[in-house]
Write a protein that holds these residues in place. Sequence first.
Motif, PDB file in Angstrom:
ATOM      1  N   ILE A   2      10.562 -50.724  32.304  1.00 52.69           N
ATOM      2  CA  ILE A   2      10.566 -50.459  30.866  1.00 52.69           C
ATOM      3  C   ILE A   2      10.837 -48.980  30.644  1.00 52.69           C
ATOM      4  O   ILE A   2      10.215 -48.126  31.278  1.00 52.69           O
ATOM      5  CB  ILE A   2       9.198 -50.823  30.222  1.00 52.69           C
ATOM      6  CG1 ILE A   2       8.835 -52.276  30.522  1.00 52.69           C
ATOM      7  CG2 ILE A   2       9.186 -50.526  28.736  1.00 52.69           C
ATOM      8  CD1 ILE A   2       9.791 -53.300  29.978  1.00 52.69           C
ATOM      9  N   SER A   5      12.213 -44.559  24.854  1.00 53.12           N
ATOM     10  CA  SER A   5      13.008 -43.360  24.655  1.00 53.12           C
ATOM     11  C   SER A   5      13.361 -43.189  23.186  1.00 53.12           C
ATOM     12  O   SER A   5      13.516 -44.164  22.464  1.00 53.12           O
ATOM     13  CB  SER A   5      14.287 -43.478  25.488  1.00 53.12           C
ATOM     14  OG  SER A   5      15.086 -42.336  25.344  1.00 53.12           O
ATOM     15  N   TYR A  53      10.581 -39.569  26.429  1.00 56.22           N
ATOM     16  CA  TYR A  53      11.089 -40.338  27.558  1.00 56.22           C
ATOM     17  C   TYR A  53       9.918 -40.826  28.400  1.00 56.22           C
ATOM     18  O   TYR A  53       9.102 -40.028  28.867  1.00 56.22           O
ATOM     19  CB  TYR A  53      12.028 -39.502  28.438  1.00 56.22           C
ATOM     20  CG  TYR A  53      12.567 -40.304  29.596  1.00 56.22           C
ATOM     21  CD1 TYR A  53      13.594 -41.220  29.403  1.00 56.22           C
ATOM     22  CD2 TYR A  53      12.029 -40.173  30.865  1.00 56.22           C
ATOM     23  CE1 TYR A  53      14.077 -41.977  30.463  1.00 56.22           C
ATOM     24  CE2 TYR A  53      12.507 -40.926  31.930  1.00 56.22           C
ATOM     25  CZ  TYR A  53      13.532 -41.822  31.723  1.00 56.22           C
ATOM     26  OH  TYR A  53      13.999 -42.580  32.758  1.00 56.22           O
ATOM     27  N   ARG A  55       9.019 -43.956  31.476  1.00 56.32           N
ATOM     28  CA  ARG A  55       9.537 -44.993  32.360  1.00 56.32           C
ATOM     29  C   ARG A  55       8.337 -45.661  33.023  1.00 56.32           C
ATOM     30  O   ARG A  55       7.493 -44.983  33.623  1.00 56.32           O
ATOM     31  CB  ARG A  55      10.472 -44.371  33.398  1.00 56.32           C
ATOM     32  CG  ARG A  55      11.317 -45.367  34.131  1.00 56.32           C
ATOM     33  CD  ARG A  55      12.478 -44.688  34.852  1.00 56.32           C
ATOM     34  NE  ARG A  55      12.046 -43.606  35.712  1.00 56.32           N
ATOM     35  CZ  ARG A  55      11.954 -43.682  37.037  1.00 56.32           C
ATOM     36  NH1 ARG A  55      12.287 -44.775  37.666  1.00 56.32           N
ATOM     37  NH2 ARG A  55      11.545 -42.636  37.731  1.00 56.32           N
ATOM     38  N   ALA A  84      12.400 -46.422  20.818  1.00 54.69           N
ATOM     39  CA  ALA A  84      12.554 -47.840  21.131  1.00 54.69           C
ATOM     40  C   ALA A  84      12.152 -48.101  22.577  1.00 54.69           C
ATOM     41  O   ALA A  84      12.167 -47.200  23.417  1.00 54.69           O
ATOM     42  CB  ALA A  84      14.000 -48.274  20.907  1.00 54.69           C
ATOM     43  N   ARG A  85      11.821 -49.361  22.828  1.00 50.30           N
ATOM     44  CA  ARG A  85      11.478 -49.812  24.178  1.00 50.30           C
ATOM     45  C   ARG A  85      12.673 -50.597  24.723  1.00 50.30           C
ATOM     46  O   ARG A  85      13.196 -51.484  24.065  1.00 50.30           O
ATOM     47  CB  ARG A  85      10.248 -50.711  24.121  1.00 50.30           C
ATOM     48  CG  ARG A  85       9.764 -51.168  25.481  1.00 50.30           C
ATOM     49  CD  ARG A  85       8.605 -52.131  25.399  1.00 50.30           C
ATOM     50  NE  ARG A  85       7.447 -51.522  24.770  1.00 50.30           N
ATOM     51  CZ  ARG A  85       6.220 -52.000  24.876  1.00 50.30           C
ATOM     52  NH1 ARG A  85       5.976 -53.088  25.595  1.00 50.30           N
ATOM     53  NH2 ARG A  85       5.203 -51.411  24.271  1.00 50.30           N
ATOM     54  N   TYR A  86      13.068 -50.252  25.945  1.00 49.13           N
ATOM     55  CA  TYR A  86      14.212 -50.894  26.586  1.00 49.13           C
ATOM     56  C   TYR A  86      13.733 -51.605  27.844  1.00 49.13           C
ATOM     57  O   TYR A  86      13.042 -51.013  28.667  1.00 49.13           O
ATOM     58  CB  TYR A  86      15.285 -49.862  26.964  1.00 49.13           C
ATOM     59  CG  TYR A  86      15.785 -49.097  25.774  1.00 49.13           C
ATOM     60  CD1 TYR A  86      16.896 -49.529  25.052  1.00 49.13           C
ATOM     61  CD2 TYR A  86      15.141 -47.928  25.345  1.00 49.13           C
ATOM     62  CE1 TYR A  86      17.355 -48.824  23.945  1.00 49.13           C
ATOM     63  CE2 TYR A  86      15.597 -47.222  24.237  1.00 49.13           C
ATOM     64  CZ  TYR A  86      16.699 -47.680  23.551  1.00 49.13           C
ATOM     65  OH  TYR A  86      17.139 -46.974  22.458  1.00 49.13           O
ATOM     66  N   ARG A  87      14.118 -52.857  27.991  1.00 54.79           N
ATOM     67  CA  ARG A  87      13.779 -53.646  29.170  1.00 54.79           C
ATOM     68  C   ARG A  87      14.975 -53.585  30.120  1.00 54.79           C
ATOM     69  O   ARG A  87      16.059 -54.052  29.801  1.00 54.79           O
ATOM     70  CB  ARG A  87      13.488 -55.081  28.748  1.00 54.79           C
ATOM     71  CG  ARG A  87      12.823 -55.926  29.728  1.00 54.79           C
ATOM     72  CD  ARG A  87      12.328 -57.230  29.101  1.00 54.79           C
ATOM     73  NE  ARG A  87      11.816 -57.081  27.741  1.00 54.79           N
ATOM     74  CZ  ARG A  87      10.630 -56.568  27.394  1.00 54.79           C
ATOM     75  NH1 ARG A  87       9.830 -56.119  28.337  1.00 54.79           N
ATOM     76  NH2 ARG A  87      10.247 -56.482  26.144  1.00 54.79           N
ATOM     77  N   ILE A  88      14.776 -53.006  31.289  1.00 55.77           N
ATOM     78  CA  ILE A  88      15.856 -52.791  32.241  1.00 55.77           C
ATOM     79  C   ILE A  88      15.848 -53.913  33.266  1.00 55.77           C
ATOM     80  O   ILE A  88      14.823 -54.163  33.925  1.00 55.77           O
ATOM     81  CB  ILE A  88      15.692 -51.423  32.952  1.00 55.77           C
ATOM     82  CG1 ILE A  88      15.524 -50.290  31.923  1.00 55.77           C
ATOM     83  CG2 ILE A  88      16.849 -51.166  33.890  1.00 55.77           C
ATOM     84  CD1 ILE A  88      16.639 -50.167  30.927  1.00 55.77           C
TER      85      ILE A  88
END
Length: 94
Positions: A2, A5, A53, A55, A84-88
Amino acid sequence: MIIVSGWLSVDPQERAGYLAGCEDVMAQARKAPGCLDFALSADPIEPGRILVYERWESDADVERFRGAGPDSGQAALIRDAQVARYRISAVEAP
């Protein structure tokens, strides 16, 4: 993985104090289970902008650490925000 950023906007004269008030939270986050990186930093171009930022290994790790968010004094200084939250799903070498 996650990634959280984005940016926060505060009055330019409040930015240094806002960031100083976040140092303990950043140190706690970096020691938290599942935290791979955590930084709030001054934008080098815009005087009132703070870069965000984070992670994390998982959603559960983010949620376990999150708590209530910024204290009321810090929250009152935020004029605008876009985070926002990004799912990698995959990571590749550069």
